[in-house]
Design a protein around this motif. Sequence first.
Motif, PDB file in Angstrom:
ATOM      1  N   LYS A 332       0.834  -1.198   0.000  1.00 11.86           N
ATOM      2  CA  LYS A 332       0.000   0.000   0.000  1.00 11.86           C
ATOM      3  C   LYS A 332       0.870   1.250   0.000  1.00 11.86           C
ATOM      4  CE  LYS A 332      -3.592  -2.352   2.681  1.00 11.86           C
ATOM      5  NZ  LYS A 332      -2.778  -3.571   2.908  1.00 11.86           N
ATOM      6  N   ARG A 342      -4.517   9.948   1.309  1.00 12.66           N
ATOM      7  CA  ARG A 342      -5.230   8.873   0.615  1.00 12.66           C
ATOM      8  C   ARG A 342      -4.365   7.626   0.615  1.00 12.66           C
ATOM      9  NH1 ARG A 342      -9.152   9.799  -4.295  1.00 12.66           N
ATOM     10  NH2 ARG A 342     -10.627   9.434  -2.616  1.00 12.66           N
ATOM     11  N   LEU A 352      -7.807   2.867  -2.270  1.00 13.75           N
ATOM     12  CA  LEU A 352      -8.403   1.872  -1.384  1.00 13.75           C
ATOM     13  C   LEU A 352      -9.410   2.478  -0.430  1.00 13.75           C
ATOM     14  CD1 LEU A 352      -5.251  -0.268  -0.476  1.00 13.75           C
ATOM     15  CD2 LEU A 352      -7.047  -0.797  -2.120  1.00 13.75           C
ATOM     16  N   THR A 353      -9.309   3.758  -0.156  1.00 13.93           N
ATOM     17  CA  THR A 353     -10.193   4.414   0.802  1.00 13.93           C
ATOM     18  C   THR A 353     -10.550   5.802   0.291  1.00 13.93           C
ATOM     19  OG1 THR A 353      -8.375   5.451   2.029  1.00 13.93           O
ATOM     20  CG2 THR A 353      -9.044   3.243   2.733  1.00 13.93           C
ATOM     21  N   GLU A 354     -11.579   6.357   0.891  1.00 12.83           N
ATOM     22  CA  GLU A 354     -11.819   7.774   0.730  1.00 12.83           C
ATOM     23  C   GLU A 354     -10.695   8.531   1.433  1.00 12.83           C
ATOM     24  OE1 GLU A 354     -14.205   9.261  -1.100  1.00 12.83           O
ATOM     25  OE2 GLU A 354     -14.646   7.212  -1.751  1.00 12.83           O
ATOM     26  N   THR A 355     -10.546   9.808   1.141  1.00 12.85           N
ATOM     27  CA  THR A 355      -9.453  10.569   1.746  1.00 12.85           C
ATOM     28  C   THR A 355      -9.667  10.736   3.240  1.00 12.85           C
ATOM     29  OG1 THR A 355     -10.590  12.620   1.161  1.00 12.85           O
ATOM     30  CG2 THR A 355      -8.910  11.825  -0.359  1.00 12.85           C
ATOM     31  N   TRP A 386      -6.372   6.459  11.940  1.00 14.08           N
ATOM     32  CA  TRP A 386      -7.321   5.936  10.969  1.00 14.08           C
ATOM     33  C   TRP A 386      -7.067   4.454  10.738  1.00 14.08           C
ATOM     34  CZ3 TRP A 386     -10.314  10.057   8.926  1.00 14.08           C
ATOM     35  CH2 TRP A 386      -9.785  11.333   9.129  1.00 14.08           C
ATOM     36  N   GLU A 387      -8.150   3.686  10.531  1.00 15.06           N
ATOM     37  CA  GLU A 387      -8.013   2.282  10.185  1.00 15.06           C
ATOM     38  C   GLU A 387      -7.940   2.153   8.662  1.00 15.06           C
ATOM     39  OE1 GLU A 387      -9.880  -1.900  11.655  1.00 15.06           O
ATOM     40  OE2 GLU A 387     -11.310  -0.349  11.070  1.00 15.06           O
ATOM     41  N   VAL A 388      -6.891   1.504   8.157  1.00 16.42           N
ATOM     42  CA  VAL A 388      -6.695   1.396   6.718  1.00 16.42           C
ATOM     43  C   VAL A 388      -7.800   0.573   6.070  1.00 16.42           C
ATOM     44  CG1 VAL A 388      -5.163   0.485   4.928  1.00 16.42           C
ATOM     45  CG2 VAL A 388      -4.205   1.754   6.858  1.00 16.42           C
ATOM     46  N   ARG A 389      -8.205  -0.517   6.688  1.00 12.20           N
ATOM     47  CA  ARG A 389      -9.184  -1.441   6.075  1.00 12.20           C
ATOM     48  C   ARG A 389     -10.522  -0.751   5.829  1.00 12.20           C
ATOM     49  NH1 ARG A 389     -13.161  -4.637   8.048  1.00 12.20           N
ATOM     50  NH2 ARG A 389     -12.607  -4.050  10.192  1.00 12.20           N
ATOM     51  N   THR A 390     -10.990   0.043   6.787  1.00 13.15           N
ATOM     52  CA  THR A 390     -12.319   0.658   6.673  1.00 13.15           C
ATOM     53  C   THR A 390     -12.264   2.119   6.243  1.00 13.15           C
ATOM     54  OG1 THR A 390     -12.312   1.344   9.002  1.00 13.15           O
ATOM     55  CG2 THR A 390     -13.170  -0.865   8.473  1.00 13.15           C
ATOM     56  N   GLY A 391     -11.098   2.756   6.406  1.00  9.26           N
ATOM     57  CA  GLY A 391     -11.002   4.170   6.115  1.00  9.26           C
ATOM     58  C   GLY A 391     -11.609   5.058   7.172  1.00  9.26           C
TER      59      GLY A 391
END
Length: 395
Positions: A332, A342, A352-355, A386-391
């Motif tokens: 990542k 991001r 992978l996620t929203e900002t 912030w959690e990377v998996r959920t954003g």
Amino acid sequence: SLPHEEQVLTMEFSPDGLLLLTVCLDEVVRVWDCLSGQLLVQPFKFYTFIGSATFHPARRRLLIASGDVTGRNYDQLALDHTAQLWDLQVTAGFGLPISHTAGVTDVAFTSDGAQAASAGADGLVLVSDRENGATLRSLKREQAPVSKLAFSAHGSELLTVSGSNRVEVCSTKDWRPQAFHLYPGTNAIHAFLSPSGDRVASASSNLVTVWKTADGEVEFEEKLPETVVMALALSPDGQWLLAGAADETVHRWHRPHASDWKAWTALPPIRFTNSIMQHAEFSPDSRRVLSANRDEVARVWWAESGESAPGDALLKMDRPVKYAELSPDGTKVLTVGGRKVRIWDADTAGALTETFQHQAEINSAHFSPDGQFVLTASEDATARLWEVRTGLEIA
């Protein structure tokens, strides 16, 4: 969010990723529990500028350096010019203060945590016992200040950058200088120890050098034509060297034989149009490069070909990319631009996620050691986790 009263200057995860440390403009060091987002202990309040702070490898202790090293006006404050070991279990300093006669600029632990080192504007490097803070060695550098120090991965070498142009390496067995290198002029110095600790890659002005830590023998030297080095990176396997220059070019060198440090081959320079590379790092396998440029794009590209990886995809923000970082496993990428961070897939360049967004400019962002979280620090006086998996923001 992790609320602060002033701007967050620096931050660091503990080695196990469960705690995080923040240093604020209000001269306060705070330690947070990552899971709850709550303060682990009462904040450590200082009355002078905090030069550096870091976790002990076992995470139970901190090493905090203080002193006026930024030119601020602290005439009415007591400048202590010390580094101090702190115990998180009792929230108190322990042992003797590690005292300098001028501001403390950098601190570091050896990889086993047995010893701590502090660098000072007084030209001293003090090596101290981690249990009681007692000074074991006082190393005087010929030039002041000492602006940077770093131990090799196995702890047998110590690198320092001092004055305006001196890079030096000493052995931690007897603390005697092994080698040094002087650069002409007063430009910023970039310096890294190789993974094995037996070489240094360094650069200043337009000169890029690789030299032995044993005796200072220069094994590679290259002058870039009519430009200045803005970023330098050495691959984890020690076989690739990159230099980003102010003329928007990136220079690459490769040595095909791991045992031969003199046989560097120059590859054709890469040019990023209307953009200067200001940060670069290699993937763990040394095959790819992540670069942050002064345009609105971060790039992942193959070290050998210089082509984008994957394809022509770019990691595009809506503001100039201030910083970019690969996750510890290399899968990542995080990019920082303006008020936003991001997360991207390093293989597909897909978001992978929203900002992750703050209310003001983001100064710093880093992955946790396990790559599951991202910590951001902003001029809005907050640090956020912030959690990377959920954003999702979790603290």
